[in-house]
Design a protein around this motif. Structure first.
Motif, PDB file in Angstrom:
ATOM      1  N   THR A   1      48.636  16.987  73.202  1.00  0.00           N
ATOM      2  CA  THR A   1      48.563  18.402  73.580  1.00  0.00           C
ATOM      3  C   THR A   1      48.010  18.483  74.991  1.00  0.00           C
ATOM      4  N   GLU A   2      48.762  19.047  75.890  1.00  0.00           N
ATOM      5  CA  GLU A   2      48.345  19.123  77.289  1.00  0.00           C
ATOM      6  C   GLU A   2      47.610  20.435  77.561  1.00  0.00           C
TER       7      GLU A   2
ATOM      8  N   PHE B   1      37.436  11.341  78.926  1.00  0.00           N
ATOM      9  CA  PHE B   1      37.870  12.117  77.768  1.00  0.00           C
ATOM     10  C   PHE B   1      39.300  11.752  77.387  1.00  0.00           C
ATOM     11  N   ASN B   2      40.189  11.714  78.343  1.00  0.00           N
ATOM     12  CA  ASN B   2      41.597  11.413  78.049  1.00  0.00           C
ATOM     13  C   ASN B   2      41.770  10.009  77.487  1.00  0.00           C
ATOM     14  N   GLU B   3      40.971   9.070  77.973  1.00  0.00           N
ATOM     15  CA  GLU B   3      41.075   7.688  77.496  1.00  0.00           C
ATOM     16  C   GLU B   3      40.595   7.547  76.056  1.00  0.00           C
ATOM     17  N   THR B   4      39.690   8.424  75.644  1.00  0.00           N
ATOM     18  CA  THR B   4      39.115   8.313  74.293  1.00  0.00           C
ATOM     19  C   THR B   4      39.681   9.336  73.315  1.00  0.00           C
ATOM     20  N   HIS B   5      40.588  10.202  73.774  1.00  0.00           N
ATOM     21  CA  HIS B   5      41.193  11.232  72.917  1.00  0.00           C
ATOM     22  C   HIS B   5      42.708  11.242  73.144  1.00  0.00           C
ATOM     23  N   PRO B   6      43.424  10.313  72.523  1.00  0.00           N
ATOM     24  CA  PRO B   6      44.873  10.204  72.763  1.00  0.00           C
ATOM     25  C   PRO B   6      45.661  11.429  72.327  1.00  0.00           C
ATOM     26  N   GLY B   7      45.077  12.279  71.486  1.00  0.00           N
ATOM     27  CA  GLY B   7      45.800  13.465  71.045  1.00  0.00           C
ATOM     28  C   GLY B   7      45.768  14.612  72.032  1.00  0.00           C
ATOM     29  N   VAL B   8      44.980  14.468  73.106  1.00  0.00           N
ATOM     30  CA  VAL B   8      44.840  15.542  74.101  1.00  0.00           C
ATOM     31  C   VAL B   8      44.966  14.946  75.495  1.00  0.00           C
TER      32      VAL B   8
ATOM     33  N   GLY C   1      44.590  34.418  74.149  1.00  0.00           N
ATOM     34  CA  GLY C   1      46.025  34.276  74.327  1.00  0.00           C
ATOM     35  C   GLY C   1      46.560  32.869  74.229  1.00  0.00           C
ATOM     36  N   LEU C   2      45.761  31.923  73.728  1.00  0.00           N
ATOM     37  CA  LEU C   2      46.215  30.534  73.616  1.00  0.00           C
ATOM     38  C   LEU C   2      46.954  30.284  72.312  1.00  0.00           C
ATOM     39  N   GLU C   3      47.915  29.341  72.353  1.00  0.00           N
ATOM     40  CA  GLU C   3      48.536  28.868  71.133  1.00  0.00           C
ATOM     41  C   GLU C   3      47.503  28.083  70.323  1.00  0.00           C
ATOM     42  N   ALA C   4      47.692  27.989  69.027  1.00  0.00           N
ATOM     43  CA  ALA C   4      46.714  27.372  68.128  1.00  0.00           C
ATOM     44  C   ALA C   4      46.421  25.923  68.501  1.00  0.00           C
ATOM     45  N   ASP C   5      47.472  25.149  68.885  1.00  0.00           N
ATOM     46  CA  ASP C   5      47.233  23.734  69.188  1.00  0.00           C
ATOM     47  C   ASP C   5      46.390  23.571  70.446  1.00  0.00           C
ATOM     48  N   LYS C   6      46.630  24.416  71.440  1.00  0.00           N
ATOM     49  CA  LYS C   6      45.837  24.336  72.671  1.00  0.00           C
ATOM     50  C   LYS C   6      44.402  24.801  72.436  1.00  0.00           C
ATOM     51  N   GLN C   7      44.246  25.798  71.559  1.00  0.00           N
ATOM     52  CA  GLN C   7      42.905  26.268  71.237  1.00  0.00           C
ATOM     53  C   GLN C   7      42.094  25.162  70.567  1.00  0.00           C
ATOM     54  N   LYS C   8      42.721  24.453  69.631  1.00  0.00           N
ATOM     55  CA  LYS C   8      42.040  23.351  68.953  1.00  0.00           C
ATOM     56  C   LYS C   8      41.726  22.217  69.937  1.00  0.00           C
ATOM     57  N   ALA C   9      42.665  21.931  70.837  1.00  0.00           N
ATOM     58  CA  ALA C   9      42.433  20.879  71.827  1.00  0.00           C
ATOM     59  C   ALA C   9      41.282  21.258  72.756  1.00  0.00           C
ATOM     60  N   ALA C  10      41.239  22.536  73.146  1.00  0.00           N
ATOM     61  CA  ALA C  10      40.149  23.013  73.997  1.00  0.00           C
ATOM     62  C   ALA C  10      38.810  22.858  73.298  1.00  0.00           C
ATOM     63  N   TRP C  11      38.770  23.163  72.004  1.00  0.00           N
ATOM     64  CA  TRP C  11      37.533  23.053  71.236  1.00  0.00           C
ATOM     65  C   TRP C  11      37.088  21.598  71.136  1.00  0.00           C
ATOM     66  N   THR C  12      38.039  20.691  70.997  1.00  0.00           N
ATOM     67  CA  THR C  12      37.718  19.261  71.000  1.00  0.00           C
ATOM     68  C   THR C  12      37.085  18.862  72.327  1.00  0.00           C
ATOM     69  N   LEU C  13      37.661  19.299  73.416  1.00  0.00           N
ATOM     70  CA  LEU C  13      37.122  18.992  74.743  1.00  0.00           C
ATOM     71  C   LEU C  13      35.726  19.585  74.920  1.00  0.00           C
TER      72      LEU C  13
END
Length: 448
Positions: free
Chosen positions: A36-37, A61-68, A327-339
């Motif tokens: 998720t970008e 962060f990117n190196e340790t979180h391959p899903g984002v 106004g974010l899509e659900a996947d981006k919202q979850k990715a943002a919360w992970t970050l």
């Protein structure tokens, strides 16, 4: 002792929460799908190498979180970041996360521009109280609105008094016993000001005044003069035309035109720090966010201390929180919360503090081995945290920036010798009341 007691209050809760959150920090990519970008908007409001440090943080962060896959986007000052975030929201392409000036959250919440984080916290199996318990209590005033969480403290500050210790000793002053009151600070500034005829070769004190910094300094001085800058419970009132603010601005004006220990005019923050580093100013009031810059560049011994008081010890919180725009899509919202959770964890919060000079909002950061070693070598980093005992929320209203500029425009006129404090503050109050008028019409003045 104060430092240790404050940390212990929240460490038990923070430790319990860490286990709950640990399992949710990683966001795995679905099989056959890419990560998720997301974009992270970030400002650079103080001196130093913050942009480079941000690149290092996001790379890890990117190196340790391959899903984002997060991309850090530099957005200028705090004010610029607000403008660009709002433009992106309006265009239907909001960033997933923003490092937003903590005092802009109320205005954004009023305008329905922020995601309420309560449901994301609940989805992690914890409560708002447990989640907020990780962070110093003084920071919650700018993170919680109407009992809901809208921001997560990321890098925070209080203003500090910086002293050139070598120059203080030369003037017969003891930097280990810094000035505690405005009267003492005025006396120090007189003794530290040097002249050759009519020319000043060394100013006693420098205080920044440019958009954003100027409002923060006025809140600082007004608080330490016993006052309130704004109504902390309601976004439609400011207190510019008051005795406490009049005394604050008059003292600042007197430092320039009566005592002649402060350079005339409104000086931006970077010019103040440059003046201090070069030896042109022997003391300055500036954010703890500039501490690493001073530590890395000062060729002299220095001391940091609490902001002196006239009536009471009190300072405003500064710095920024991580927010999720609406106004974010659900996947981006979850990715943002992970970050966001990763960036505000004890380890990363501590790393960022050591890199930048901001204090770490997460109390558990101060129990990590790396931070304990750092504080042992750099005890000056404790001062801003100690000052949290007297810290209050940062100025936040409807249309925060215009209302703040209503005051800043008038203060700049005073510091440039074009207006007297009483006249300027009356004008600032009138302008601010006009700016706040639409909000009051829909709230406090909307009657049955």
């Amino acid at each position: 002792m104060l430092f240790s007691r404050r940390l212990m209050l929240g460490l038990a809760m923070a430790g319990a929460l860490a286990g709950t959150l640990a399992g949710s920090l990683a966001l795995p990519a679905h099989a056959g799908e890419g990560p998720t970008e997301i974009d992270l908007f970030f400002p650079v409001p103080v001196d130093g190498k913050l942009a480079r440090d941000m690149g290092t943080l996001i790379k890890e962060f990117n190196e340790t979180h391959p899903g984002v896959k997060a991309t850090a986007v530099y957005t200028g000052s705090y004010d610029d970041t607000l403008i660009k975030t709002r433009a992106a929201i309006k265009a239907g392409k909001p960033p997933a996360a923003v490092i937003m000036s903590a005092n802009f959250l109320l205005d954004m919440q009023i305008e329905n521009e922020l995601t309420n984080l309560d449901s994301l916290i609940k989805a992690d199996g914890t409560t708002k109280e447990q989640f907020l318990g990780q962070f110093f209590p003084a920071l919650q005033g700018n993170a919680v609105i109407d009992r809901s969480v809208y921001g997560v403290p990321f890098h925070n500050s209080t203003p500090l008094l910086y002293i050139n210790a070598d120059k203080a000793r030369e003037a017969g002053l003891d930097p280990s016993k810094p000035p505690q009151t405005w009267a003492e600070l005025t006396d120090w500034a007189k003794k530290l000001t040097k002249r050759e005829g009519d020319k000043v070769t060394q100013w006693g004190i420098a205080i920044p005044c440019a958009y954003d910094y100027c409002g923060w300094m006025m809140e600082t001085l007004t608080m330490s003069n016993g006052g309130r800058h704004y109504n902390e419970e309601f976004g439609g009132e400011v207190y510019y035309d008051t005795p406490s603010m009049l005394g604050a601005l008059t003292w600042w004006n007197d430092l320039i035109f009566k005592h002649k220990v402060h350079a005339p005019g409104a000086t931006p923050g970077p010019a103040v720090s440059t003046s201090f580093i070069s030896g042109n100013a022997a003391m300055m009031m500036l954010s703890t966010g500039s501490l690493t810059y001073v530590r890395d560049n000062a060729k002299f011994n220095y001391k940091v201390a609490f902001i002196p008081r006239n009536v009471r010890n009190a300072v405003p919180i500064g710095g920024a929180s991580l927010v999720v725009p609406a106004g974010l899509e659900a996947d981006k919202q979850k990715a943002a919360w992970t970050l966001i959770k990763w960036m505000t964890s004890p380890e990363k919060s501590g790393w960022w503090s050591r890199a930048t000079g901001y204090f770490a909002p997460n109390m558990a950061a101060y129990k990590t081995p790396e931070m304990l070693e750092f504080l042992n070598k750099n005890p000056d980093a404790k001062t801003a945290v100690e000052q949290l005992d007297v810290a209050k929320p940062w100025f936040a209203t409807y249309k925060t920036v215009p209302v703040r500029k209503n005051l800043e425009d008038e203060v700049m006129l005073v510091l440039n010798g074009k207006k007297q404090p009483k006249e300027a503050l009356a004008a600032a109050q009138k302008a601010a009341d006009e700016t706040l008028k639409p909000y009051n019409a829909e709230t406090s003045l909307k009657l049955p």
